[in-house]
Structure formats: structure tokens, C-alpha cells
Design an enzyme around this catalytic site. Structure first.
Site, mmCIF file in Angstrom:
data_model
loop_
_atom_site.group_PDB
_atom_site.id
_atom_site.type_symbol
_atom_site.label_atom_id
_atom_site.label_comp_id
_atom_site.label_asym_id
_atom_site.label_seq_id
_atom_site.Cartn_x
_atom_site.Cartn_y
_atom_site.Cartn_z
ATOM 1 N N GLN A 13 -2.954 2.046 10.204
ATOM 2 C CA GLN A 13 -1.552 1.953 9.767
ATOM 3 C C GLN A 13 -0.483 2.992 10.309
ATOM 4 O OE1 GLN A 13 -4.621 2.583 7.974
ATOM 5 N NE2 GLN A 13 -4.507 1.883 5.857
ATOM 6 N N ASP A 15 -2.115 10.421 -2.030
ATOM 7 C CA ASP A 15 -2.592 9.413 -2.985
ATOM 8 C C ASP A 15 -3.016 9.908 -4.314
ATOM 9 O OD1 ASP A 15 -2.890 6.747 -1.681
ATOM 10 O OD2 ASP A 15 -3.328 8.190 -0.276
ATOM 11 N N ARG A 44 0.832 -1.123 0.040
ATOM 12 C CA ARG A 44 -0.010 -0.025 0.016
ATOM 13 C C ARG A 44 0.955 1.022 -0.115
ATOM 14 N NH1 ARG A 44 2.086 1.799 4.281
ATOM 15 N NH2 ARG A 44 0.885 3.740 3.667
ATOM 16 N N GLY A 45 0.457 2.476 -0.013
ATOM 17 C CA GLY A 45 1.017 3.591 -0.439
ATOM 18 C C GLY A 45 1.135 3.929 -1.727
ATOM 19 N N ALA A 46 1.033 5.073 -2.121
ATOM 20 C CA ALA A 46 0.873 5.426 -3.599
ATOM 21 C C ALA A 46 2.144 5.111 -4.307
ATOM 22 C CB ALA A 46 0.517 7.140 -3.820
ATOM 23 N N ASN A 90 -6.077 11.939 0.503
ATOM 24 C CA ASN A 90 -5.257 11.360 1.240
ATOM 25 C C ASN A 90 -5.986 10.501 2.017
ATOM 26 O OD1 ASN A 90 -2.399 10.613 2.090
ATOM 27 N ND2 ASN A 90 -2.775 11.743 3.910
ATOM 28 N N LYS A 91 -5.256 9.663 2.854
ATOM 29 C CA LYS A 91 -6.019 8.798 3.857
ATOM 30 C C LYS A 91 -7.079 9.414 4.899
ATOM 31 C CE LYS A 91 -5.745 5.378 4.620
ATOM 32 N NZ LYS A 91 -6.208 4.129 3.900
ATOM 33 N N ARG A 140 -6.823 -0.414 -7.274
ATOM 34 C CA ARG A 140 -7.277 0.560 -6.255
ATOM 35 C C ARG A 140 -7.365 1.797 -7.129
ATOM 36 N NH1 ARG A 140 -4.681 0.683 -0.662
ATOM 37 N NH2 ARG A 140 -6.786 1.669 -0.203
#
EC number: 5.3.1.23
Length: 312
Positions: free
Chosen positions: A174, A215, A47-49, A225-226, A77
Site C-alpha cells: 500500500q 484502525d 480500505r483505510g479505517a 495499525n498496519k 473486516r
């Protein structure tokens, strides 16, 4: 994390840290098919862009020209633009060139994280800085070092970091599971904070800057973003604290005019009504679970990339 790569190409396959197993154990997955990679992406093993971008590029190599598999990988995603961006850069190339292009994306990400760390640290004024952050933006979200947490690492190496206040980041934690793990390995002082306490701590004046990743960044500077980032931006604006987004140029999506055009992934109720398999709500409880939110550009102090500082 300097000596552990989150994702890499090893002997004809993708090797990646399984982030769902942290912090309990450090497990490396070996991915040999596109289906395995899509499953790993969807369950957030990777995960993570930026890391998703590298995964997408290497996944095209695994696809060996299978266009249907490439299309499924590209759509695995929808919010993080780096996945589709990297797939599109490599798709259509012959196998040898595809691998070289994918490895270049990996190497460019490593160099970008170093540059973002230095540029972001140079932007922040003062010594013994107290930084607040949400989710995980370290080496686990990239290949090495990280974006926002890469700035933290650079501050720490320069002796300018007093403390990191890391939000736990519900529902999948996370921040609690991954960011604190990375900060501990880094040797950086830190405390864990429940998500809803972030704006209050900003109001009390104990934070010098909020650093987040992204993201997708729309053409007008709106930032996806998150989920939880928008609340921090509102709190930072009220408290007069700089709110800084750290992300590679590949996250800036000129084809998305504003944040209203960003598709926000909803990951379903299961993640909200339970924690790591243990129910926390009555059976049958419905939930809304947006994985991301959008911070309007007027709440963003600066966007730091590997090559520039943008002030929306």
C-alpha cells in the site's frame, strides 16, 4: 487527491476508486448491492479505517433494512472499528434518514481530515521536516486528504515539508502503490523505503517524526495499525523520534480496554507467497499474515484527532 473523492454516493449507488488497480490505472467502481460492497471491502478495493466507515454507512442504505446483509457488512473486516461504528450509527433508521446519516458521516470525515491535518502540523516543531510513514493514510484511506498523510499535505502546503520516507508496506504494498501515487499527485518530495530499513534510518537520525494512522485505538491508548507500525514505534523510541498517531475520534474505541482485546485479522498465505499473482515462494509454503499489529501506548508520543491531542 483534493479533487478526487475515494468514495461517494452518486445517483443511488456507491462510487469508489478501485485501489487494487492503482497505480497502473484510476478505475471507479459503481456498487449497487451489499454483496458487491462486501466483496470490494474484502479484496481491499476500498480500505483505510475512515473510508471503511463511510462504506459501511452507505452500505446500510443499500441494504434497505435487510438485517442479515447489514450483519455481514458489519463483520466484513474485524480490526478496523470504523466499519462497525458507522454501520451501527445508520442501521435501524428509515431509508430517508439513513441516507442523511450516511452522508453526514461522509461530510464529517472530510471536515475531520482537514482539522487533523492542521492540528498535526501545528503540533510538529521546525521547518523542512522529514517524515516517515507506513501503509497509506491519505485521501485513499478516507474521502479526501487523509489522516497522517493529511498532516503531510498540510506541512507541504505550508512549505514546511522536506521529504517523506514512505515504507513499501508488505505484503500488499500500500505504501509503494498508493502512498507514493498520492505524494506524486501532491507534488511532495518523497522516497520509497523497504519495510525493514525503517528502524535503521530512524537510528541514523535522518527523520524528524513518524506519522501513522490507526484502525482501532483502545481505551488505554494502545494502537492497532498496519503491520510494521510496531517496529517503527520501537525504532522511534530508541532514536528519540516522536511517534504520532493521526486518526479520527471514531477510531477511539472506549469499549476495547487494551490492545490485547483487539481482534487482528489474518489474511491468509496467498498474499505473502506471491506478489500480484506471481509466486515468490515454493508451492505449498505456509505463511502467517497478520494484517495489523498493536503498538503499546507507552511507545506513542501523541494521538491527534480532529478535536484534541492525546498524550498516552
Amino acid at each position: 487527491m483534493r479533487h478526487v473523492r475515494t468514495i461517494d454516493w452518486v445517483d443511488g449507488a456507491i462510487e469508489m476508486i478501485d485501489q487494487t488497480r492503482l497505480p497502473d490505472e484510476l478505475v471507479t467502481l459503481r456498487i449497487t448491492t451489499v454483496d458487491e460492497l462486501i466483496a470490494a471491502i474484502r479484496r481491499l478495493a476500498v480500505r483505510g479505517a475512515p473510508a471503511l466507515g463511510v462504506a459501511g454507512a452507505l452500505g446500510v442504505v443499500l441494504a434497505r433494512g435487510d438485517q442479515e446483509a447489514i450483519a455481514r457488512l458489519r463483520a466484513a473486516r474485524p480490526t478496523a472499528v470504523n466499519l462497525a461504528w458507522a454501520v451501527d450509527r445508520v442501521a435501524g433508521l428509515p431509508p430517508a434518514k439513513a441516507l442523511r446519516a450516511a452522508l453526514r458521516i461522509r461530510d464529517d470525515d472530510i471536515a475531520a481530515c482537514v482539522a487533523m491535518g492542521e492540528r498535526g502540523a501545528d503540533l510538529l516543531e521546525g521547518d523542512r521536516l522529514r517524515i516517515m510513514t507506513v501503509c497509506n493514510t491519505g485521501g485513499l484511506a478516507c474521502v479526501e486528504r487523509g489522516t497522517a498523510l493529511g498532516v503531510v499535505q498540510t506541512l507541504h502546503e505550508r512549505g514546511r515539508l522536506a521529504e517523506v520516507l514512505a515504507l513499501e508496506t508488505r505484503p500488499l504494498l500500500q505504501g509503494a502503490r498508493l502512498t507514493t501515487w498520492e505524494l506524486a499527485r501532491m507534488g511532495a518530495p518523497h522516497r520509497l523505503v523497504v519495510d525493514s530499513a525503517g528502524p535503521y534510518l530512524l537510528a541514523r537520525g535522518g527523520v524528524d517524526a513518524v506519522l501513522i494512522g490507526a484502525d482501532r485505538i483502545a481505551a488505554n491508548g494502545d494502537v492497532a495499525n498496519k503491520v510494521g507500525s510496531y517496529a517503527l514505534a520501537l525504532g522511534a523510541e530508541r532514536a528519540g523520534v516522536p511517534f504520532i498517531v493521526v486518526a479520527p475520534e471514531s477510531t477511539v474505541d472506549a469499549g476495547t480496554p487494551t490492545g490485547e482485546h483487539i481482534e487482528i485479522e489474518d489474511r491468509g498465505a496467498e498474499e505473502v507467497v506471491s506478489v500480484r499473482g506471481v509466486a515468490t515462494a515454493p508451492e505449498g509454503t505456509r505463511a502467517a499474515n497478520p494484517a495489523f499489529d498493536v503498538t503499546p501506548h507507552d511507545l506513542v508520543t501523541a494521538i491527534v484527532t480532529e478535536s484534541r491531542v492525546i498524550r498516552p
